[in-house]
Each structure stands twice: as structure tokens, then as C-alpha cells.
Motif scaffolding. Sequence first.
Motif, PDB file in Angstrom:
ATOM      1  N   MET A  34     -42.991  28.232 -12.711  1.00  0.00           N
ATOM      2  CA  MET A  34     -41.783  27.643 -13.302  1.00  0.00           C
ATOM      3  C   MET A  34     -40.677  27.626 -12.405  1.00  0.00           C
ATOM      4  N   ARG A  60     -43.753  25.310 -21.132  1.00  0.00           N
ATOM      5  CA  ARG A  60     -42.957  26.436 -21.751  1.00  0.00           C
ATOM      6  C   ARG A  60     -42.110  25.925 -22.711  1.00  0.00           C
ATOM      7  N   LYS A 103     -37.058  27.662 -21.329  1.00  0.00           N
ATOM      8  CA  LYS A 103     -36.864  26.959 -20.062  1.00  0.00           C
ATOM      9  C   LYS A 103     -35.574  26.503 -19.787  1.00  0.00           C
TER      10      LYS A 103
END
Length: 295
Positions: free
Chosen positions: A77, A44, A49
Amino acid sequence: MPTYQELHSRALSISSKIETIKDQYADGKAAGIYNLLIGDSNQRTKYYKDFLIGMLKKNNCKNILDAACGTGIDSIMLIDEGFKVVSVDASDKMLKYALKARWDMRQNSKYDQWVIEEANWETLPQDIETFLPDTQFDAVICLGNSFAHLLDEYGDQRMQKLCLSNFAKCLKPGGLLFIDHRNYDAIVNSGTTPGHTFYFNSKHPVDINTSVLVVRGEPVLVILDYCVYPSDDGELKEAREFSLRYYPHKLSTFTSMLDEAFENRARHHIYGDFQPLDKVPVPAFYIHVMQKAKN
């Protein structure tokens, strides 16, 4: 560029089919191509992130509701970073990919408590009550321009206001809401949409054709026609196309609706492309972070 009549016909067709939150991924076509557009879930983009994970950890958030989980990319994530995640979406076609991802991760103990359920923003607190009674969250995320999928069926944004209020209800006192939307002010003014965003990390070329429907001088619908060109080693293959419809939220109006949803008692910060607004003259996305009043 589609004609006004074509756009108006498309808009009427959309409106006639809206049932609460319209599932624009119902035919499975867009859901399948979406993964091509998103790219590698392990890579990402850095600003996104670092911004999200950093702010969650800074505020000691542990239990997260991913309120527009789609294929599960953000949930994965977050789980990899040690958060406990509940993932919901209105599209069963998108949830199919999240469920498969959980199954593929079944040997990893981090994923044992990953809850994935279908839920509707308009009845979100009640829906969550059916599978997690008496639960509120440290944070709710609704990112990736997801909220703009909710179209304005009545012309007064009453359903958007209801859904924002429901997000607030799902938060513990002091909890955080992360919600975003594209810079529709710029899109409406220019008639174009940036092809690259901080959310997408696709290795494939992407074209986006933008159409704006204006009724009585007000933009009421933005249609983005995506064309993704899958490629291996630079060799283009057959293009994959899909269209998505969005409500073009004005920054000023969306800001006011959020404040109202939190009874004008929340701390409200706005970022451009996950950076301070003064560092991004014309952001592709606005990110709102609301902190619910602690008492």
C-alpha cells in the motif's frame, strides 16, 4: 471456553518456547490463513488508509520502515502511494509471502527498491545496520496489533520497553512512530473480541473465540482462536482455524511505556480506530502516533 487449567498449560507451553520474539507463524499454518483474513490488499479500509497515508504525506515522510510487515500488505500500500519502504519481520514464514509479492511486482519500477529482510525488534537497530548501514527513517510503522505478539516473558515488560526504545532509535529527529494495540481493557472486561476491524477486509465469515488468562488478579495473556470460513458465491467451505497469543496491553501502561521510550520528549497522540478518541466511545483499536523530538 477453555478451562483455567487448559489456559495455564497453554501459557506455560508458550513461555517455555519463547526465544526473544516468538514466531507464532512458524508452522506456516497461520501465515497461510492470514491472507484470507486480511482480504484484498487493494481495498484497505478507508479510515486506515486515509489516516496513515494522509499523516505521512502531511509530515513529508518518504522513507518508511514497516517493522511488522507480515505478508507485505501495508508495504505494498505504501509503495503504491510513492513511499520508499524497508520491510522487516521476525517470521520467515510471513516474509515468504512478501518476497513472492515483490517478485510478482517485478515489472513495476516502484518495487525496484523494496527492501525485505528478517529482523528482530529486540536488536532492530543492529539488524538494520547489517543491510542498510547508517540509516534512520522518516517513519516507523508497527500496526495490525503486531506489537502485542511480544509476550511478557519476565513479568515486568522489560522486553517491550527495549523494543519501543529501538523503534525510537530507528527514527530521524522529528520522525513518526505509528503503533497500535487492540482495546485490551475492553476485551478483558467483556471476554469478547470484535470480529470486524479496520485492518481486515475479508469477504469470508470470521469467528473469534477469546480466552483471557489471569494470574494473581492481572491479565497476562489473551488467546484468540480464529475460524475463517472460505466461501465462493456465499457457499461455505471447510473452516480454516488458527490461534494467536497476545499480551493484553492496558492503554494507560502502554502510553507511559511509549513516553518513556522517547525520553518523555515526543509528541504523543492517541486515536481510536483512526479517529479522534472523542468520536469513538469504545474503539476496537488504539493507535499511538509518536513524533520524535527534533533536537
